[in-house]
Design a protein around this motif. Structure first.
Motif, mmCIF file in Angstrom:
data_model
loop_
_atom_site.group_PDB
_atom_site.id
_atom_site.type_symbol
_atom_site.label_atom_id
_atom_site.label_comp_id
_atom_site.label_asym_id
_atom_site.label_seq_id
_atom_site.Cartn_x
_atom_site.Cartn_y
_atom_site.Cartn_z
ATOM 1 N N TRP A 1 31.055 -46.644 0.738
ATOM 2 C CA TRP A 1 29.593 -46.591 1.030
ATOM 3 C C TRP A 1 28.913 -47.798 0.403
ATOM 4 N N ALA B 1 26.586 -40.334 -1.491
ATOM 5 C CA ALA B 1 27.692 -39.644 -1.608
ATOM 6 C C ALA B 1 27.475 -38.471 -2.401
ATOM 7 N N VAL C 1 34.775 -42.082 -0.961
ATOM 8 C CA VAL C 1 33.510 -42.061 -0.133
ATOM 9 C C VAL C 1 32.405 -43.002 -0.728
ATOM 10 N N TRP C 2 32.444 -42.816 -2.025
ATOM 11 C CA TRP C 2 31.227 -43.462 -2.757
ATOM 12 C C TRP C 2 31.639 -45.202 -2.744
ATOM 13 N N SER D 1 33.652 -38.578 6.030
ATOM 14 C CA SER D 1 32.222 -38.851 5.938
ATOM 15 C C SER D 1 32.489 -40.395 6.785
#
Length: 325
Positions: free
Chosen positions: A161, A140, A157-158, A41
């Protein structure tokens, strides 16, 4: 006359909204110049559009949310090379997060002058760390739902981000709030000290972010100098400079970021940028609040002295002299 005035106000509002959309999109493209890939991502260590969106809402109110939504949608389209339902959902989350941050800040009586410690704390925990949970969760979560992200990769990823969006608010929003109070310089301004601070900040940051000796801690004396002497007007630009140069070094894997994985670099950048932003924002707010209290105390003392002088009895006009007649 009334109709022309209403038309003029509407035209000004439309132009402002177009400007906010353009600024959001342009800053998004700029932020993507230093993008990194976390678990397939694309994320950025610093996402300036989130800071621009929060500042725009604080300036102009909730009525400009469509400009933020349009800017987020255009940015998502540019990143994905097309318009999809998933992209619209991500753009909605990116627009909803600063709106929630604004509502939370307004709910606690936030002042854009950032002249109180409570305002700095509110911007950090409500505007940045709290509000940006929404955009990270939606972004996400959408990738998890459409199959682009597996469940075991959701939290890395969260986290990346959320950190990028939060750092955008912490770094960009205070700087934009300072710009609203820019004035023409006076001759008695501390120009020599300001120029010296700028030179020292650039040189120190270059050494700290590019040296292999891990001297990143030398940034903080410069940041403290800026906050103590120039408050937010000095600490906010210094913090942004340090953050940008650290991100450049981190994405190039040089200096203290060499020989580290992408996740380790993102974690180090998040911690560094967070500490820099907190130091710049909270220390500047404390100094400004202290200066305001001192100024108000001095004014109160002057008013009290003037009142005492006014009420003090003067020499009697009809009194006679005690000297020899």
């Amino acid at each position: 006359m009334i109709r022309s005035e209403v038309t003029r106000r509407r035209a000004v509002l439309v132009l402002r909204m177009l400007g906010i959309t353009a600024a959001y999109y342009a800053s998004g493209r700029l932020g993507l110049l230093r993008q990194v890939t976390v678990e397939s991502s694309v994320v950025t260590p610093l996402w300036p559009p989130s800071g621009i969106a929060v500042a725009a809402l604080l300036y102009l109110g909730l009525r400009i949310w469509p400009a933020i939504a349009l800017g987020a949608l255009l940015t998502v389209i540019a990143m994905s090379d097309g318009l999809t339902v998933w992209g619209v959902a991500i753009a909605a989350g990116s627009a909803l997060a600063p709106v929630c941050s604004f509502l939370a800040l307004r709910g606690v009586g936030f002042r854009t002058e950032l002249d109180r410690l409570r305002d700095g704390v509110a911007l950090v925990f409500l505007g940045a760390l709290g509000g940006m949970i929404i955009s990270a969760t939606v972004g996400a979560g959408i990738q998890l739902l459409n199959g682009a992200l597996s469940a075991d990769k959701f939290w890395p990823v969260w986290s990346a981000w959320w950190a990028g969006d939060a750092m955008g608010v912490l770094m960009v929003t205070p700087l934009l709030l300072v710009l609203s109070r820019v004035r023409m310089p006076r001759r008695d301004d501390r120009w020599a000290e300001a120029v010296t601070l700028a030179v020292v900040a650039v040189a120190t940051t270059a050494v700290a972010t590019r040296s292999s000796l891990s001297m990143i801690y030398i940034l903080f004396p410069v940041l403290i100098w800026a906050a103590l002497r120039f408050q937010l007007a000095g600490s906010a630009p210094c913090a942004l400079l340090m953050s940008v140069m650290a991100i450049v070094a981190g994405t190039e894997s040089i200096g203290p970021f060499a020989d580290h994985s992408v996740l380790e670099v993102m974690l180090n950048l998040c911690i560094l940028n967070g500490c820099v932003a907190l130091t710049a924002l909270l220390l500047a707010a404390i100094v400004t609040e202290h200066n305001n209290i001192r100024h108000e105390t001095e004014l109160a003392c002057e008013e009290l002295a003037a009142l005492v002088e006014e009420l003090a009895p003067g020499p009697s006009a009809g009194g006679r002299s005690d000297g020899p007649g």
